[in-house]
Design a protein around this motif. Structure first.
Motif, short mmCIF file in Angstrom:
data_model
loop_
_atom_site.label_atom_id
_atom_site.label_comp_id
_atom_site.label_asym_id
_atom_site.label_seq_id
_atom_site.Cartn_x
_atom_site.Cartn_y
_atom_site.Cartn_z
N GLY A 98 0.81 -1.21 0.00
CA GLY A 98 0.00 0.00 0.00
C GLY A 98 0.84 1.25 0.00
O GLY A 98 2.06 1.21 0.00
N ASN A 99 0.18 2.37 -0.03
CA ASN A 99 0.88 3.64 -0.01
C ASN A 99 0.34 4.56 1.05
O ASN A 99 0.56 5.76 1.01
N GLN A 100 -0.39 4.04 2.00
CA GLN A 100 -0.88 4.86 3.08
C GLN A 100 -1.20 3.99 4.28
O GLN A 100 -1.25 2.77 4.19
N PHE A 101 -1.37 4.70 5.39
CA PHE A 101 -1.77 4.03 6.61
C PHE A 101 -3.26 4.25 6.84
O PHE A 101 -3.84 5.21 6.38
N TYR A 102 -3.85 3.35 7.59
CA TYR A 102 -5.25 3.48 7.98
C TYR A 102 -5.29 3.55 9.50
O TYR A 102 -4.74 2.68 10.17
N PHE A 103 -5.92 4.59 10.00
CA PHE A 103 -5.95 4.83 11.44
C PHE A 103 -7.29 4.47 12.05
O PHE A 103 -8.34 4.66 11.43
N GLY A 104 -7.25 3.98 13.28
CA GLY A 104 -8.45 3.88 14.07
C GLY A 104 -8.87 5.26 14.54
O GLY A 104 -8.15 6.24 14.35
N THR A 105 -10.03 5.34 15.17
CA THR A 105 -10.56 6.63 15.59
C THR A 105 -9.98 7.10 16.93
O THR A 105 -10.30 8.18 17.40
N GLY A 106 -9.15 6.27 17.52
CA GLY A 106 -8.45 6.69 18.73
C GLY A 106 -9.15 6.29 20.01
O GLY A 106 -10.37 6.13 20.07
#
Lengths: 113, 113
Positions: A98-106
């Protein structure tokens, strides 16, 4: 695309108690996994990362996380909470291609004296 | 110190005004990203770049434009600011090998009145 789920937007623990912050991801292929911490009015700092080596990963400030492929989880733990651990914690996932990260909502961690 | 530098740190705009946020990194990273952070919504990707002269849309690109004329710089522009763009903006960079994770800037707090 990946998705990341952090269970519990707010977690409160007593000082000295176990900290457990939960993270589940959606990929069927083991990705790169990360935990970041954000202190008030600051940017995000890398706590620890999993990149296909040991499944139990140790990070800064006494935190660790265990990669469990069967559960698609990467939960963050610390045996004994300290007041200075109060912060926002983000789990993130990246695929190898991939070329990006995926974040949780914290998850906002509060430590009670 | 090596890292990601964002300018300005704070800004108040009137509705309809324009501005540019600057992100600079000195780690020779190929990839750069702009995120916005809003309460309860975590980090949302606005635009990203996988190399000099290239940009791509993220999850929430409307109302923003970007440019990456030099490898070390990634600019985020707001052509006509709206109150919905009130947020904290973070720039991040990473190498092509994602196992090192992101390096984040310290953020820009933008208020549109």
């Amino acid at each position: 695309a990946q998705s990341v789920t952090q269970l519990g937007s707010h977690v409160s623990v007593s000082e000295g108690a176990l900290v457990l912050l939960r993270c589940n991801y959606s990929s069927s292929v083991p990705p790169y996994l990360f935990w970041y911490v954000q202190y008030p009015n600051q940017g995000l700092q890398l706590l620890l990362k999993y990149t296909s080596a040991a499944t139990l990963v140790k990070g800064i400030n006494g935190f660790e996380a265990e990669f469990k492929k069967s559960e698609t989880s990467f939960h963050l733990t610390k045996p004994s909470a300290h007041m200075s651990d109060a912060a926002e914690y983000f789990c993130a996932v990246s695929e190898w291609t991939g070329n990006q990260f995926y974040f949780g909502t914290g998850t906002s961690l509060t430590v009670i004296p | 110190n090596a890292g990601v530098t964002q300018t300005p740190k704070f800004r108040v705009l009137k509705t309809g005004q324009s501005m540019t946020l600057l992100c600079a990194q000195d780690m020779n990273h190929e990839y750069m990203y702009w995120y916005r952070q809003d309460p309860g919504m975590g980090l949302r990707l606005i635009h990203y770049s996988v190399g000099e002269g290239t940009t791509a849309k993220g999850e929430v690109p409307d109302g923003y434009n970007v440019s990456r004329l030099k490898k070390q710089n990634f600019l985020l522009g707001l052509e006509s600011a709206a109150p919905s763009q009130t947020s904290v903006y973070f720039c991040a960079s990473s190498s092509r090998e994602f196992n090192y994770g992101y390096t984040f800037g310290s953020g820009t707090r933008l208020t549109v009145v």
